[in-house]
Structures are given as C-alpha cells and as structure tokens.
Design an enzyme around this catalytic site. Structure first.
Site, PDB file in Angstrom:
ATOM      1  N   TRP A 189       7.519  -7.077   5.590  1.00 21.15           N
ATOM      2  CA  TRP A 189       8.766  -7.342   5.684  1.00 21.15           C
ATOM      3  C   TRP A 189       9.826  -5.903   5.627  1.00 21.15           C
ATOM      4  CZ3 TRP A 189       9.070 -10.965   8.779  1.00 21.15           C
ATOM      5  CH2 TRP A 189       8.679 -12.097   8.393  1.00 21.15           C
ATOM      6  N   HIS A 247      12.807  -7.466   2.471  1.00 16.54           N
ATOM      7  CA  HIS A 247      12.542  -8.093   0.944  1.00 16.54           C
ATOM      8  C   HIS A 247      13.917  -8.242   0.368  1.00 16.54           C
ATOM      9  CE1 HIS A 247       8.402  -8.554   0.199  1.00 16.54           C
ATOM     10  NE2 HIS A 247       8.158  -7.678   0.958  1.00 16.54           N
ATOM     11  N   ASP A 305       5.713  -3.295  -3.955  1.00 13.35           N
ATOM     12  CA  ASP A 305       5.202  -2.228  -2.783  1.00 13.35           C
ATOM     13  C   ASP A 305       4.988  -0.752  -3.217  1.00 13.35           C
ATOM     14  OD1 ASP A 305       4.586  -3.619  -0.705  1.00 13.35           O
ATOM     15  OD2 ASP A 305       6.620  -3.710  -0.042  1.00 13.35           O
ATOM     16  N   ARG A 348       1.830  -0.746  -6.472  1.00 10.50           N
ATOM     17  CA  ARG A 348       0.318  -0.668  -6.084  1.00 10.50           C
ATOM     18  C   ARG A 348      -0.209   0.406  -5.592  1.00 10.50           C
ATOM     19  NH1 ARG A 348       0.478  -3.621   0.119  1.00 10.50           N
ATOM     20  NH2 ARG A 348      -1.768  -3.145  -0.083  1.00 10.50           N
ATOM     21  N   HIS A 359      -0.876  -8.893  -2.492  1.00 17.77           N
ATOM     22  CA  HIS A 359       0.259  -9.021  -1.403  1.00 17.77           C
ATOM     23  C   HIS A 359      -0.008  -9.823  -0.097  1.00 17.77           C
ATOM     24  CE1 HIS A 359       2.805  -5.635  -3.087  1.00 17.77           C
ATOM     25  NE2 HIS A 359       1.568  -5.306  -3.556  1.00 17.77           N
ATOM     26  N   HIS A 394       8.834 -10.405  -5.201  1.00 16.69           N
ATOM     27  CA  HIS A 394       8.429  -9.529  -3.969  1.00 16.69           C
ATOM     28  C   HIS A 394       7.197 -10.448  -3.357  1.00 16.69           C
ATOM     29  CE1 HIS A 394       7.174  -6.117  -1.634  1.00 16.69           C
ATOM     30  NE2 HIS A 394       5.845  -6.552  -1.524  1.00 16.69           N
ATOM     31  N   ASP A 449       6.815 -11.671   0.685  1.00 14.04           N
ATOM     32  CA  ASP A 449       5.433 -11.361   1.221  1.00 14.04           C
ATOM     33  C   ASP A 449       4.610 -12.562   1.829  1.00 14.04           C
ATOM     34  OD1 ASP A 449       5.108  -8.509   1.012  1.00 14.04           O
ATOM     35  OD2 ASP A 449       3.798  -8.633  -0.605  1.00 14.04           O
ATOM     36  N   HIS A 486       0.397 -11.394   6.567  1.00 14.56           N
ATOM     37  CA  HIS A 486      -0.086 -11.178   5.119  1.00 14.56           C
ATOM     38  C   HIS A 486      -0.720 -12.343   4.834  1.00 14.56           C
ATOM     39  CE1 HIS A 486       1.638  -7.554   3.238  1.00 14.56           C
ATOM     40  NE2 HIS A 486       2.228  -7.569   4.501  1.00 14.56           N
ATOM     41  N   HIS A 524       0.911  -5.114  12.701  1.00 12.48           N
ATOM     42  CA  HIS A 524       1.286  -5.476  11.524  1.00 12.48           C
ATOM     43  C   HIS A 524       2.638  -4.709  10.915  1.00 12.48           C
ATOM     44  CE1 HIS A 524       0.395  -6.869   7.141  1.00 12.48           C
ATOM     45  NE2 HIS A 524       1.307  -5.980   6.965  1.00 12.48           N
ATOM     46  N   ASP A 534       6.538  -6.210  10.094  1.00 11.93           N
ATOM     47  CA  ASP A 534       6.956  -5.845   8.756  1.00 11.93           C
ATOM     48  C   ASP A 534       8.567  -5.130   9.055  1.00 11.93           C
ATOM     49  OD1 ASP A 534       4.915  -6.466   7.107  1.00 11.93           O
ATOM     50  OD2 ASP A 534       4.142  -4.278   7.167  1.00 11.93           O
TER      51      ASP A 534
END
Length: 290
Positions: free
Chosen positions: A21, A26, A65, A68, A80, A136, A140, A146, A169, A173
């Site tokens: 996203w 988010h 995000d 990570r 995720h 989060h 996700d 995802h 992807h 997002d």
C-alpha cells in the site's frame, strides 16, 4: 516465530521494493482504525506510543517498512507477506502449512505480535515494537499481492504505468491507491479515510462491515491465526478475480493506468476500508484481553 522476549534475530532477505500500500495506504488504514477504536484502546495506544495526537496510529503505520531494512530488523522481512503457492488465475488459495515458511509470514507475525501485546510481559520498548508491527501487518495482509507467491508477488512482472516502467506489485502498492486518493501525502490519506469512513457508516459498506469482523478473536493463538488466515485468504482471492484475471500475459509489459486501474480501484477501496475497520476491532480486542 521469534518473540522479542527471546532476544533472537533471524537473517532473512527483503523482497525487492515490497511495501504494501505504500505509506499513504498504511496511513489511511490507520486513520480509519483511529475513528473506530474504543476510548480505552485509544488511551492505551496513545500512552504506549507516546503520542496523544490524532495521528498516533498513522504516524507509526509505515515504521515496519523502514525497520525491515535495518540490521536489527532484517529478520522481519518475511513477516510482510505470505507466499500462496497456488495457480492464478485458474485457482487461488492460502494453505498455512504450505505457504508460511520457516522464517515466518504475515499470518504468523500478526498472531505473534498480538500475543506479545495481550500478555503484557515484554518491556515497554518491545511492546511498542509489537504495536507498530500489528498496525502495519494488518494493513499488509489486505494487499492481494502480499498474499501471493507467483513471480515474487508480482514484483517480477514488468508493467508500464503512465509511461513509466515499473512492476505489478508496485502499482498495487502505490500507483493504484494514489489514483483513488488523489495523491501520496498525509492529507491524501486523511481525505481518503474520511471518504471510506462515510461508506462504512452510511454508504456502500454499511451492510458489510459487521461481516468483516465476524469471528474476530484474540482469545488464543489459534483464534488469532484463524482470523489472520481468513484475511489473507480473502486478499489472495483477488489475485484470481482481479489482479491477474486474464493471466500474466494480459498485464506483462502492458500500460495499466487505464481500464486495468479502473477495474482495480473498487478492490483497493474495499481492502483499505476492511483492514482499517478490522484493525480497530483487533486493537479493541487486544486491550480487552489484557
């Protein structure tokens, strides 16, 4: 699944460019959740996160995000997503034992960090991390790609968007959500959340909202896993019905800013609204179970 109280870090590689996203999406999920949480939930999480503003959930919604990609947080990269090894567009489905690897996945991560919050045995710093992870990951899990393994969740499917080279992807997002909200800023997230809250309260989603949280429970690890798996399965179904409805050949190296985006927009709207509402009720359930 590693618990923070174990003080163990696992090494894992991050998916290239995977940020479900985008920040704006988010934040929208978080603003929707902020609208529906109970006063007790608001008080607890504002206190835990040290933020008494209206942005207390949105301001940390994308923290995972960034985390990570740090040395300390690289273990969390697999959390995720869940790699559904299905066969879209002919068949979609998520099987936890098949699709959640030994490094973990988003379903197990939601369960794990929820358990940490419910137990209230971790340090404040680790409770803060657990809260940020839950906020989060509930977002996700609503992004269809995802919850899909094919071509690294669409990361390896090259597409064009408004003349720019990108991947499937990435447009799910960011570009498609931004086409709905009108931008990528915090103000866009606030505006979009307001529109979706109206749909939930008195519009297209009013009759659906109760079903979104049917069976939701944090009462046991099994209940937590079951709820998260249900959400992943719903998201994954859109890979067959919308994301790759005509197969890879219909999107690969194609310009997708036109009719494809028009078809995808209602799905993105719905998934953001669902996960925002679910996040509110999930956080309420956590506080009630403490």
């Amino acid at each position: 699944m590693v618990r923070f109280t174990d003080l163990v870090l696992l090494s894992a590689s991050a998916l290239p460019g995977a940020m479900a996203w985008g920040a704006m999406g988010h934040e929208t999920v978080a603003y929707i959740a902020s609208n529906y949480v109970s006063s007790a939930t608001k008080s607890y999480f504002q206190g835990l996160l040290g933020d008494t503003s209206a942005d207390y959930l949105a301001s940390v919604a994308s923290w995972a995000d960034s985390y990570r990609y740090t040395t300390a947080g690289k273990f969390s990269a697999p959390y995720h997503y869940i790699d559904a090894n299905d066969n879209p567009p002919s068949s979609c489905g998520v099987t936890l034992s098949r699709d959640c690897g030994s490094e973990g996945c988003v379903v197990r991560a939601i369960q794990n960090y929820t358990s940490i919050l419910v137990a209230q045995q971790a340090s404040k710093a680790n409770l803060q991390i657990a809260a940020k992870m839950v906020i989060h990951f509930v977002g996700d899990i609503g992004q269809p790609l995802h919850c899909e393994a094919l071509e690294v969740g669409g990361n390896d499917i090259d597409v064009e968007y408004d003349g720019d080279s990108t991947n499937l992807h990435a447009i799910w997002d960011s570009q498609i959500p931004e086409s709905v909200s009108g931008g990528s800023s915090l103000s866009s997230a606030k505006s979009w959340s307001s529109t979706l809250i109206t749909k939930i309260n008195s519009g297209d989603y009013k009759s659906q909202a109760a079903s979104w949280v049917s069976g939701l429970s944090v009462g046991s690890s099994s209940d937590q896993t079951s709820s998260a798996l249900k959400w992943a399965t719903e998201s994954n179904a859109y890979v067959c019905s919308t994301v790759l409805k005509g197969g890879i050949s219909t999107v690969e190296n194609k310009e997708l800013s036109g009719q494809y985006t028009t078809t995808a927009q209602p799905v993105v709207d719905l998934q953001i609204a669902k996960q925002g509402y679910r996040l509110a009720k999930w956080l309420d359930a956590i506080v009630a179970a403490m």
